[in-house]
Design an enzyme around this catalytic site. Structure first.
Site, PDB file in Angstrom:
ATOM      1  N   ASP A   1     -21.469 -29.181   7.925  1.00  0.00           N
ATOM      2  CA  ASP A   1     -20.233 -28.492   8.277  1.00  0.00           C
ATOM      3  C   ASP A   1     -20.107 -27.221   7.435  1.00  0.00           C
ATOM      4  O   ASP A   1     -21.058 -26.451   7.340  1.00  0.00           O
ATOM      5  CB  ASP A   1     -19.029 -29.423   8.098  1.00  0.00           C
ATOM      6  CG  ASP A   1     -17.830 -28.954   8.915  1.00  0.00           C
ATOM      7  OD1 ASP A   1     -17.038 -28.155   8.382  1.00  0.00           O
ATOM      8  OD2 ASP A   1     -17.690 -29.363  10.075  1.00  0.00           O
TER       9      ASP A   1
ATOM     10  N   TYR B   1     -11.164 -21.146   7.478  1.00  0.00           N
ATOM     11  CA  TYR B   1     -11.498 -20.737   8.840  1.00  0.00           C
ATOM     12  C   TYR B   1     -11.140 -19.264   9.064  1.00  0.00           C
ATOM     13  O   TYR B   1     -11.911 -18.503   9.659  1.00  0.00           O
ATOM     14  CB  TYR B   1     -10.758 -21.621   9.853  1.00  0.00           C
ATOM     15  CG  TYR B   1     -11.361 -22.982  10.023  1.00  0.00           C
ATOM     16  CD1 TYR B   1     -12.190 -23.270  11.102  1.00  0.00           C
ATOM     17  CD2 TYR B   1     -11.107 -23.995   9.105  1.00  0.00           C
ATOM     18  CE1 TYR B   1     -12.742 -24.527  11.274  1.00  0.00           C
ATOM     19  CE2 TYR B   1     -11.664 -25.254   9.259  1.00  0.00           C
ATOM     20  CZ  TYR B   1     -12.480 -25.503  10.344  1.00  0.00           C
ATOM     21  OH  TYR B   1     -13.035 -26.747  10.498  1.00  0.00           O
TER      22      TYR B   1
ATOM     23  N   HIS C   1     -21.242 -36.156  13.876  1.00  0.00           N
ATOM     24  CA  HIS C   1     -21.036 -35.032  12.959  1.00  0.00           C
ATOM     25  C   HIS C   1     -20.983 -35.460  11.491  1.00  0.00           C
ATOM     26  O   HIS C   1     -21.366 -34.699  10.609  1.00  0.00           O
ATOM     27  CB  HIS C   1     -19.724 -34.333  13.334  1.00  0.00           C
ATOM     28  CG  HIS C   1     -19.372 -33.160  12.490  1.00  0.00           C
ATOM     29  ND1 HIS C   1     -20.085 -31.977  12.513  1.00  0.00           N
ATOM     30  CD2 HIS C   1     -18.378 -32.964  11.583  1.00  0.00           C
ATOM     31  CE1 HIS C   1     -19.553 -31.118  11.675  1.00  0.00           C
ATOM     32  NE2 HIS C   1     -18.506 -31.687  11.094  1.00  0.00           N
TER      33      HIS C   1
END
Length: 275
Positions: A67, A193, A249
């Protein structure tokens, strides 16, 4: 972490033991955000390298991540390769700068998969990448809202067949939610982000890792992005590529034994290379 630090206690070879340094990202969990703009993956990688070399005194080290950790690990390989024996990823943290070379059919399929993901599942990233403070106000005010926001990702991104508790225990889920709730870091973590989207791009676009040390990328088949080996080789000095038989994930939670084995086997021949 136990099998990595003390393999003998878990049926492994003592020679595979690692010192494990697991820093939390700025603005996540135990680490406060510095409160200044620009804290993107490159900006995080730089103090992480100083932590390993200047503070802890390692002349060289290995790095592993998935990630955002994969993006940061990729920046370590790109910018601090002289300190690394290698990097290991369970998600790509950089994408290649395409030079007009025709794409293989598997690469075309991967790009279609990525486009579908961002169309069907990418609203969270777009929202956190554009209006993180607005979202954070709501999630910081409602524990139910925070739980829904987090558990939905565990359900959708894991190889659970729609039954999230078939993979993660309620205790694991509540621990993760509670860590965000008690520290208030759902607010500051969303900023990563925004910073990334407005500087380097969410997929680390056009930042190939040209480290002299060899990285590896073993994507899990159920992950959001499962690039073919041809695509990975465009961005990394790839020496090992492994696909897990199942999993999603969250490799460290879903398939910890397989991930530990992969990390051991990748770094084992690199331990004796000259620095």
């Amino acid at each position: 972490m136990g099998p990595l630090t003390d393999p003998a206690a878990h049926g492994g070879d003592p020679a595979d033991a690692f010192d494990v340094i697991a820093p939390s990202l700025p603005g996540f969990g135990f680490s406060p955000h510095p409160g200044t703009p620009g804290m993107n993956p490159t900006a995080i990688a730089n103090p992480f390298d100083r932590l390993m070399t200047d503070v802890l005194g390692y002349s060289r080290y290995a790095a592993q991540g998935g990630d955002f950790g994969a993006q940061i690990t990729s920046r370590l390989g790109r910018d601090h390769g002289d300190h690394l024996i290698g990097i290991h990823l369970d998600l790509m943290g950089a994408t290649p700068a395409l030079d007009g070379t025709p794409l293989a059919s598997a690469e075309e399929a991967f790009l279609a998969q990525a486009e579908h993901f961002f169309t069907a599942e990418g609203a969270y990233a777009q929202l956190q990448g554009t209006k993180p403070a607005t979202l954070a106000a709501a999630l910081s005010d409602s524990p139910a809202g925070l739980a829904a926001w987090i558990v939905e990702k565990f359900r959708e991104w894991s190889d659970c067949g729609g039954d999230v508790e078939s993979v993660f225990s309620k205790d694991e889920l509540l621990t993760d939610i509670t860590l965000y709730w008690l520290t208030g870091t759902i607010t500051t973590s969303a900023r990563l982000y925004y910073e990334t989207m407005h500087t380097e791009g969410m997929l680390g676009r056009n930042t190939p890792v040209t480290s002299p040390r060899p990285p590896a990328s073993p994507p899990s088949p159920g992950d959001n992005f499962t690039p073919p080996e041809e695509w990975v080789r465009r961005a990394y000095n790839l020496t090992r590529f492994t696909r897990f038989d199942d999993g999603g994930h969250f490799a460290a939670l879903e398939r910890p034994d397989e991930l530990v084995t992969e990390i051991r086997e990748f770094f084992r021949p690199l331990r004796t290379q000259p620095s």
